[in-house]
Design a protein around this motif. Structure first.
Motif, PDB file in Angstrom:
ATOM      1  N   THR A  11       1.042  -1.202  -0.151  1.00 19.45           N
ATOM      2  CA  THR A  11      -0.070  -0.054  -0.102  1.00 19.45           C
ATOM      3  C   THR A  11       0.875   1.164  -0.068  1.00 19.45           C
ATOM      4  N   SER A  40      -0.341  -1.053  -4.591  1.00 19.49           N
ATOM      5  CA  SER A  40      -1.562  -0.302  -5.035  1.00 19.49           C
ATOM      6  C   SER A  40      -1.653   0.775  -4.161  1.00 19.49           C
ATOM      7  N   SER A  72      -4.147  -0.058  -9.360  1.00 19.49           N
ATOM      8  CA  SER A  72      -5.317   0.262  -8.596  1.00 19.49           C
ATOM      9  C   SER A  72      -6.532   0.308  -9.229  1.00 19.49           C
TER      10      SER A  72
END
Length: 453
Positions: free
Chosen positions: A170, A301, A215
């Protein structure tokens, strides 16, 4: 058939100068006289395979029976600008290295000459035809050699030293990990993250782009569902990069850092991680032998959910200049570069994995450290080609770079980009230069992994 070709084509480029200059005039103006040579130039922006390409060109110059001499010119991140200038000054090269993110622009600028007149039925069968990647408006301008995936490249030793057990998935983890690495590494000159901001388009094209794509968002700010530009999804990505910079977790001097100096710093153990193309595996084998233990992982992402695909890039390699006075000679050089032996060696020497089916069937998998991290996985896929528009004012990469290093109102920056890019898109559509229609059923998640099966 198209899917079959892509399946056979899916591949990974696995490595990332040298400049030779000279006159394009023949050594002897009397064609056919003893010792006469026809001289042409080949320009490329690739440096990862420069030694191999130089060897190929030298061999061609020594052995071709047509008295052709090729001058090799290898540029850096200024390749596009230098090419623009060459066409303005009538010093354009005869053969040009084209890429997935440049061929459409070069085509629209009139830099390229179609090669259909040279394409036999055998060549048409051998080399996959890819709309908007090597062909435009029914004409072919290039042929494929290899393709590219994008990954997070990281220093395993610095990760271990910082107590990080796995690569970030992340943006929050990316920021936190960069900070942890800097805290344990700064004393020895090591920092958590780096980008080659000497060219903002190059830096963000290998980082923000892939994070957006995995994403579920177009890597160039274009929304295929609506056929409009929307840079809003880039907000958390650019904010994360700015946070890394503000935290002091980014290598000092990135504002003027080129990709090769970045690679050299990483090879020395001074960078914890960065995002780039699959050329890096070969880079750390030959160009900048790595002094550290490193690996590659899927790009993170925005929030850990993978709703799209990491863009698979490729479909082109060499093209003939529209300005050449020696088109047939340029084609003879292209024929040499595209022969099976050359393409096979390109893979087996570790410079890329062939996307030409007949070559990939017989070429051995290269033995290069780190290659496993770049192999196609369930997150890789081929995105449609976004339209290229002539936007007025600051381009998106430059605007985002300025925000990362200087701050400002990011919402206002994004609103301005949306307005200017959509105005440019509307103008291009009205003039007939661009065809862009909404794709309401477009689902980026369906792109991922479909060519690895």
């Amino acid at each position: 058939m198209k899917k079959k070709l892509w399946a056979a084509a899916l591949c990974v480029a696995i490595i990332g100068g040298i400049t030779a200059c000279g006159s394009k005039d023949s050594a002897n103006p009397e064609s056919g006289s003893p010792g006469s040579k026809t001289k042409i130039t080949y320009w490329t922006g690739d440096r990862h395979d420069s030694e191999y390409i130089k060897e190929l060109v030298d061999e061609f110059n020594k052995t071709n029976p047509d008295h052709i001499e090729v001058e090799l010119v290898i540029k850096g991140d200024d390749f596009d600008q230098a090419l623009d200038m060459s066409f303005q000054t009538s010093e354009a090269p005869d053969v040009i290295r084209v890429k997935e993110n440049t061929i459409q622009t070069f085509y629209k600028k009139g830099f390229l000459s179609p090669i259909d007149e040279f394409m036999t039925d055998e060549l048409k069968e051998k080399f996959p035809l890819m709309d908007n990647l090597n062909s435009f408006d029914g004409k072919r301008y290039s042929l494929p050699n290899y393709g590219t995936t994008m990954r997070l490249i990281y220093n395993k030793e610095l990760f271990e030293k910082a107590g990080i057990t796995s690569p970030p998935t992340t943006l929050d983890e990316l920021v936190a990990d960069a900070k942890k690495i800097t805290e344990v590494g700064k004393g020895s000159g090591a920092y958590g993250f780096a980008q080659n901001f000497k060219s903002p388009a190059s830096a963000l094209g290998r980082s923000a782009r892939v994070i957006a794509e995995v994403s579920g968002y177009g890597g160039f700010g274009y929304d295929f569902k609506t056929a409009r530009y929307d840079f809003g999804p880039f907000k958390p990505i650019i904010e994360a990069f700015k946070q890394i910079k503000d935290d002091g977790s980014m290598l000092p001097g990135v504002e003027s850092l080129d990709i090769d100096p970045l690679r050299a710093q990483f090879a020395e153990g001074k960078i914890g991680m960065y995002l780039s193309f699959s050329a890096e595996a070969g880079v750390y084998q030959s160009q900048f032998p790595a002094k550290i233990d490193w690996a590659a992982a899927p790009a993170p992402s925005i929030d850990g959910d993978f709703k799209g695909a990491s863009g698979f890039l490729g479909g082109q390699w060499l093209a003939i200049s529209s300005k050449t006075q020696e088109k047939e000679v340029a084609w003879k050089f292209m024929q040499y570069m595209y022969n099976d032996s050359t393409l096979k060696q390109y893979q087996e020497k570790g410079f890329g994995i062939a996307m030409v089916p007949s070559v990939s069937e017989v070429a051995a998998t290269p033995s290069v450290k780190g290659i496993e991290g770049f192999l196609p996985n369930q997150y890789d896929g081929v995105w449609p080609v976004a339209p290229t528009v002539a936007v007025q004012g600051t381009k998106s990469d430059d605007a985002f770079f300025k925000y990362i290093v200087s701050g400002g109102d990011l919402d206002a920056i994004i609103a301005d980009l949306n307005q200017r890019y959509n105005s440019a898109l509307d103008a291009a559509k009205a003039s007939g230069e661009v065809k862009a229609e909404p794709m309401p059923d477009f689902d980026p998640a369906k792109l991922a992994g479909q060519y690895t099966k």
